[in-house]
Design an enzyme around this catalytic site. Structure first.
Site, PDB file in Angstrom:
ATOM      1  N   HIS A 159      65.452  -8.099  41.183  1.00 30.87           N
ATOM      2  CA  HIS A 159      65.683  -7.842  39.767  1.00 30.87           C
ATOM      3  C   HIS A 159      66.704  -8.797  39.160  1.00 30.87           C
ATOM      4  O   HIS A 159      66.739  -8.966  37.933  1.00 30.87           O
ATOM      5  CB  HIS A 159      66.166  -6.398  39.565  1.00 30.87           C
ATOM      6  CG  HIS A 159      65.122  -5.375  39.849  1.00 30.87           C
ATOM      7  ND1 HIS A 159      65.182  -4.513  40.909  1.00 30.87           N
ATOM      8  CD2 HIS A 159      63.953  -5.088  39.220  1.00 30.87           C
ATOM      9  CE1 HIS A 159      64.120  -3.734  40.915  1.00 30.87           C
ATOM     10  NE2 HIS A 159      63.358  -4.063  39.910  1.00 30.87           N
ATOM     11  N   CYS A 192      69.181  15.872  59.491  1.00 29.83           N
ATOM     12  CA  CYS A 192      69.813  17.182  59.355  1.00 29.83           C
ATOM     13  C   CYS A 192      68.922  18.240  59.997  1.00 29.83           C
ATOM     14  O   CYS A 192      67.682  18.155  59.943  1.00 29.83           O
ATOM     15  CB  CYS A 192      70.019  17.500  57.877  1.00 29.83           C
ATOM     16  SG  CYS A 192      70.757  19.117  57.565  1.00 29.83           S
ATOM     17  N   HIS A 235      54.760  -1.827  36.196  1.00 28.76           N
ATOM     18  CA  HIS A 235      55.885  -2.140  37.083  1.00 28.76           C
ATOM     19  C   HIS A 235      55.376  -2.565  38.456  1.00 28.76           C
ATOM     20  O   HIS A 235      54.602  -1.831  39.089  1.00 28.76           O
ATOM     21  CB  HIS A 235      56.791  -0.908  37.219  1.00 28.76           C
ATOM     22  CG  HIS A 235      58.024  -1.163  38.008  1.00 28.76           C
ATOM     23  ND1 HIS A 235      58.275  -0.543  39.208  1.00 28.76           N
ATOM     24  CD2 HIS A 235      59.072  -1.980  37.782  1.00 28.76           C
ATOM     25  CE1 HIS A 235      59.425  -0.958  39.683  1.00 28.76           C
ATOM     26  NE2 HIS A 235      59.934  -1.831  38.839  1.00 28.76           N
ATOM     27  N   ARG A 244      75.073  14.813  53.653  1.00 26.42           N
ATOM     28  CA  ARG A 244      75.283  16.221  54.020  1.00 26.42           C
ATOM     29  C   ARG A 244      76.778  16.449  54.172  1.00 26.42           C
ATOM     30  O   ARG A 244      77.400  16.016  55.146  1.00 26.42           O
ATOM     31  CB  ARG A 244      74.559  16.540  55.340  1.00 26.42           C
ATOM     32  CG  ARG A 244      74.795  17.978  55.849  1.00 26.42           C
ATOM     33  CD  ARG A 244      74.247  19.004  54.870  1.00 26.42           C
ATOM     34  NE  ARG A 244      74.317  20.363  55.356  1.00 26.42           N
ATOM     35  CZ  ARG A 244      75.098  21.311  54.816  1.00 26.42           C
ATOM     36  NH1 ARG A 244      75.914  21.013  53.810  1.00 26.42           N
ATOM     37  NH2 ARG A 244      75.050  22.546  55.268  1.00 26.42           N
TER      38      ARG A 244
END
Length: 592
Positions: free
Chosen positions: A190, A311, A165, A264
């Site tokens: 792709h 966060c 890949h 979150r």
């Protein structure tokens, strides 16, 4: 045969066939057997036609199949006939080797029969492809069980392609056992025919059309209407939904794609109608409050800025290794960067009649998400920051050029550059200016730092200030901890960021646990002094020391105030596992 002489058999191409248009049409006499041709002549042409229509295409197909592993037989034979090379026609002329010629023809006919039978088997397999359930596909998600993926209704075994890949094995492995579409959507490369042609070689079957997982979610479930999420996200909790992108995708782009931006949530995601949405901005005493629709917000000057959100619990999992903490097990992915657009908060507050005052004040935000008791998520920031145009606080309605996704606050959220993510209130419903900070649980009883000696029996939340600006931070995203790399040279990648608009000026990387250091190369947008709202991506290509079988890689960042990360976690441990910013470490293995 003319004139009683044997004919020489010679292969020849017609101009029509030489250009790939297929065989030239044959006269009807050769199809019907009628006409004035002698019987021997008609038999010769019948054999010619059989070779032409049955043997030669199979010979060419056999040549093509030699380069394809036997397990790909079905895939190769199911290729559209229009893509196969066409065979030339045959013509015969006199020769003294008539007997030998007929032997050759007999051999070819026998081979043609074998190939025709093989073709029949392949076409039968094409007509009746193997049918698999999604559960069967999910069971093939490792090299041991083989790696399967789906695209549409088709199933592919890509085990042999993983190491080939172009984006690296780890990227393809993210889709193992599931659909490719969510990952292909992240990279436009792709969506090309040659990529699909490569994938077609690995087809092993199709999904069962009846395989539709029954919904077990009850309509009374407050999370039943949550949006669909990207499968690459590493889920830390489902209800409420909290997830982070895998490290190998996190620094793939400077701007984090919306589908894999870390999520979150504290409560169920509200499903709001943009037509009826209203933002209530409470005015000061004696002034009328504002009730703003989305169209009203669009009338304010639009401001765009690139901002990193992090966060407070990012890298909490490293604190858990020292001592148990309460909170989600975030790794290094509770941080992402986007291009945000919306109205400046200072413009909206000024429109409502607010201005800076000599006494302390706070701008309180209330979301439209709520728990079963009706309690909404809330937070606040100092009024001085909210009213400062240079602080660039936004009431954002766009994220990376698109309307906010539902998971990220649609239709409007607060975005506060340089400040912890907990203050970036989503699904914003109300803004007010108060003499004290928000009374929300998440402002007063959470997102605060304490000494390592404080536990849940002795903690006093009123004794610590709420987190606003975050400390300097960096982490390694590639290679991953425990990964094996080749000897020679290793490429190390990561991110670095500091709160309060402080720019990252340097990232130091060590391959020996901190004994010696090298300076990494910084990538990404140039940062303005005191307004460095976004991260810097960095990388280092370094030779692997000769004879080393393992490396202890460490990184640490330095900001323009010369704040630097602490070397270990233990001295900054706290009961909520927030503000985790010690040197980040990965241990990798080296093969000769």
């Amino acid at each position: 045969m003319a004139g009683g002489r044997a004919e020489t058999r010679k292969w020849s191409f017609t101009p029509h066939q030489r250009h790939g248009a297929g065989p030239a049409p044959l006269p009807a006499v050769f199809w019907s057997g009628a006409g004035n041709q002698p019987p021997r002549r008609r038999r010769t042409w019948s054999a010619t036609m059989l070779l032409h229509r049955a043997v030669i295409p199979r010979l060419r197909q056999a040549c093509r199949l030699q380069s394809v592993p036997s397990r790909l037989c079905i895939r190769a034979c199911s290729t559209n006939d229009s893509l196969q090379p066409q065979c030339p026609s045959l013509a015969f002329s006199g020769d003294n080797s008539s007997t030998r010629g007929w032997r050759v023809m007999g051999t070819l006919l026998g081979l043609g029969a074998v190939l025709a039978y093989h073709d029949h088997q392949c076409r039968a397999a094409e007509k009746s492809p193997h049918i698999y359930t999604r559960e069967e596909v999910r069971s093939h998600s490792s090299r041991e069980t083989r790696i399967w993926v789906t695209l549409g209704c088709e199933v592919f075994d890509v085990t042999e392609f993983v190491d080939l890949h172009p984006g690296g094995p780890s990227k393809l492995m993210l889709a193992a056992g599931g659909p490719l579409e969510p990952f292909w959507a992240l990279y436009a490369v792709h969506d090309q025919s040659h990529v699909r042609e490569i994938l077609a070689q690995y087809k092993v079957g199709e999904l069962s059309p009846e395989d539709k997982a029954p919904s077990t979610v009850k309509t009374s479930d407050p999370y039943a209407d949550d949006p669909v999420r990207h499968p690459a996200l590493k889920v830390n909790s489902q209800r409420p939904f909290n997830a982070e992108p895998p490290p190998e995708l996190l620094t793939e782009n400077y701007i984090t794609p919306n589908p894999i931006f870390f999520t979150r949530n504290h409560l169920p995601v509200p499903n709001l109608d943009p037509e009826t949405y209203r933002l209530h901005v409470v005015g000061p005493p004696g002034c009328q409050s504002l009730c703003l629709s989305l169209d009203d917000l669009y009338q304010f000057p639009k401001h765009e800025i690139t901002i990193t959100l992090q966060c407070a619990g990012n890298r909490r999992s490293e604190m858990t290794r020292i001592k148990e903490v309460k909170g989600l097990e975030w790794n290094t992915g509770a941080i992402s960067t986007a291009r945000w657009a919306g109205a400046r908060l200072c413009d909206v507050l000024a429109k409502a009649g607010h201005q800076l005052c000599g006494t302390e004040a706070h701008v309180c935000f209330e979301g439209l998400d709520s728990d079963p008791t009706g309690t909404a998520y809330g937070a606040s920031i100092p009024l001085a920051r909210a009213m400062d145009p240079e602080a660039e606080v936004l009431l954002a309605y766009e994220m990376n050029g698109q309307p906010l996704p539902r998971d990220h606050g649609f239709p409007v959220r607060v975005v506060v550059p340089g400040v912890v993510g907990a203050r970036h209130v989503k699904w914003l419903g109300k803004v007010s200016v108060e003499p004290e900070e928000s009374y929300s649980h998440w402002q007063r009883r959470d997102y605060k730092g304490f000494s390592p000696s404080v536990d849940w029996d002795t903690v006093d939340f009123d004794s610590a200030p709420s987190i606003q600006e975050l400390p300097v931070q960096s982490a390694i995203t590639e290679p991953k901890d425990g990964e094996t790399v080749q000897s020679g040279e290793v490429t190390i990648k990561g991110y670095a960021w500091s709160g309060g608009g402080r720019a990252v000026v340097r990232v130091d990387v060590s391959l020996d646990g901190g004994l010696t250091w090298q300076v990494a190369e910084l990538d990404g947008e140039e940062q303005c002094p005191r307004k460095a709202w976004a991260w810097r991506l960095w990388q280092l290509q370094a030779p692997v020391p000769a004879g080393k079988k393992e490396l202890n890689i460490v990184c640490k960042a330095v900001d323009d105030s010369y704040n630097v990360q602490p070397d270990t976690v233990a001295p900054i441990w706290n009961l909520r596992g927030v503000l985790s910013n010690a040197w980040h470490r990965v241990h990798i293995h080296v093969t000769p």
